[in-house]
Motif scaffolding. Sequence first.
Motif, PDB file in Angstrom:
ATOM      1  N   ARG A  43       9.134  17.734  73.065  1.00 33.15           N
ATOM      2  CA  ARG A  43       9.973  18.484  73.997  1.00 33.15           C
ATOM      3  C   ARG A  43       9.181  18.885  75.240  1.00 33.15           C
ATOM      4  O   ARG A  43       9.683  18.761  76.368  1.00 33.15           O
ATOM      5  CB  ARG A  43      10.520  19.728  73.297  1.00 33.15           C
TER       6      ARG A  43
ATOM      7  N   ASP B 201      12.827  13.105  75.297  1.00 33.03           N
ATOM      8  CA  ASP B 201      14.042  13.626  74.677  1.00 33.03           C
ATOM      9  C   ASP B 201      14.637  12.716  73.620  1.00 33.03           C
ATOM     10  O   ASP B 201      15.491  13.133  72.840  1.00 33.03           O
ATOM     11  CB  ASP B 201      15.095  13.914  75.753  1.00 33.03           C
ATOM     12  N   ASP B 202      14.207  11.469  73.583  1.00 37.53           N
ATOM     13  CA  ASP B 202      14.821  10.530  72.651  1.00 37.53           C
ATOM     14  C   ASP B 202      14.242  10.552  71.239  1.00 37.53           C
ATOM     15  O   ASP B 202      14.992  10.510  70.265  1.00 37.53           O
ATOM     16  CB  ASP B 202      14.753   9.102  73.210  1.00 37.53           C
TER      17      ASP B 202
ATOM     18  N   ARG C 213      15.574  18.089  67.477  1.00 36.06           N
ATOM     19  CA  ARG C 213      15.115  16.746  67.103  1.00 36.06           C
ATOM     20  C   ARG C 213      14.370  16.736  65.778  1.00 36.06           C
ATOM     21  O   ARG C 213      13.919  15.695  65.317  1.00 36.06           O
ATOM     22  CB  ARG C 213      14.255  16.153  68.210  1.00 36.06           C
TER      23      ARG C 213
END
Lengths: 235, 299
Positions: free
Chosen positions: A133, A138-139, A170
Amino acid sequence: MTITEERGRTYAYEDLPRLMGLMTGDEKHGPAATSTLDVLWVLYDRVLRVRPEQSDDPARDRFLLSKGHGPMAYYAVLAAKGFVPVDWLPGFGSYDSPLGHHPDRVLVPGAEIGSGSLGHGLPIGVGTALGLRAQGLDDPRVWVLIGDAELDEGSNHEAIAFAGPAGLERLHTVVVDNSSASHARPGGIAARFEAAGWSAVTVDGRDHEALYAAFTAPHPGRPHVVVAQVEPKSF
Amino acid sequence: MDTMRERFTTVVSRLLDEDPRVAVVLAEIGADGFSGAARRHPDRVVNVGIREQLLVGAGAGLALTGLRPVLHTFASFLVERPFEQVKLDLGHQDAGAVLVSAAASFDWPAGGYTHMAPGDVALLDTLDGWTVQVPGHPDEAETLLRHAVAAGDDKVYVRLSLQANRDALPVDGERFRTVREGGSGVVLAVGPMLDHVLAATEGLDVTILYATTVRPFDAAALRRATRTAGTDVVLVEPYLAGTSTAAANDALADVPHRVLGLGVGRRELRRYGTIEEHVAAHGLDARSLRERIGAFLTP
């Protein structure tokens, strides 16, 4: 057999018992090894976005095997997916083998952490999610596999209690529940995660479609746990 | 003059602005000082609450994604409580971090033994590959912190204390420094012990070495010093007595030598009071040191 040739070959779920059969010497952890087999297969086959040639790619998904004892299913899946050569498997646990009875990230291609001592993977997973982060990645998603008895470790409670309020979207945990905890929590495993603000799903840990649906369920703004119930460990 | 810990907050807040790789992890202690930095860098200043195992584990996770984590709390909660995390999440994972402790051996004597960690450096000595920095002055702390953060993915422990010397010396993050040369013995003063050692050895014909980087141990400097001052060696350390005795013995393994290790006693003192009273109780004030060093070096 070379790595290239192995990678040219496609392994299926049906090949895993044979691959696991190549490893001997840690039979005491046999039940621990097979309990994770289906979870590992569905993750690596259909969920995780990571391939052997991506091992240094910052954008890869991270899978952290926290439950490091009984890693035969893990090694079998890593071999089936081309992370480690199949011909490493028979050496399992021997002096010259990179494959120990607990995995070592420095020795095993594709292993994100070394584990064996319980209760380390989830805190490291929290830090991994924070680090991604902070770098605007972001993936990639972070997955941590722990056992139901491992959940007893206080370090996991620190991580669970932090990750919910911190909104670590995530971060994903899969708890393989083979009823091995001596003092199980009344109300079940999912309840303790939900109390900390996690999204939680409990499924049959042998049902690939149910696992896939649970693994891919949306959970905006919250970390997500999948409790995968398998047959109780026999003593 | 600010304290080493206040300097830590200032310097690392600045490093957060300058270096996108730097991340700070706290477990409540020290969080107020970083509130400004946390507003500027909410993703790189993380307070995990009162969770020291998570503090170290999360630090390791940050490192595995390529960041340079700086972890801070009192020494007893940073090194001792989560020791297995330090061993496995950093060492075994081959991940690095900068651990910055406060409170040291007895910075808060009225707080009692729960907040004392004289064994921290000895405990880290059971692990491989740690650099240990023990500044003796806030200016030295600043230099050593900058070295530590810049040290790639190394594992570095920076031990901050309220005990400090009056003046700062130039430190390079690696070597011992010769403060004075003499012919009858070598006294190695570590960090905040220097002023007491200088006062204790006034008029004695001894070489004084000053160490702020204690691991790796600068064996070459000790060997060099013994060539003119002889091989009687006294170590004066602000943590557990004898912590560096083995390192000194290894440095002098091929020559006959004697080593006296002075520092904080192993037995729990069970006293409150002031830092000065604890320094004296452990025999680390100038008068006690003079007696013990004199008795050892006098043939």
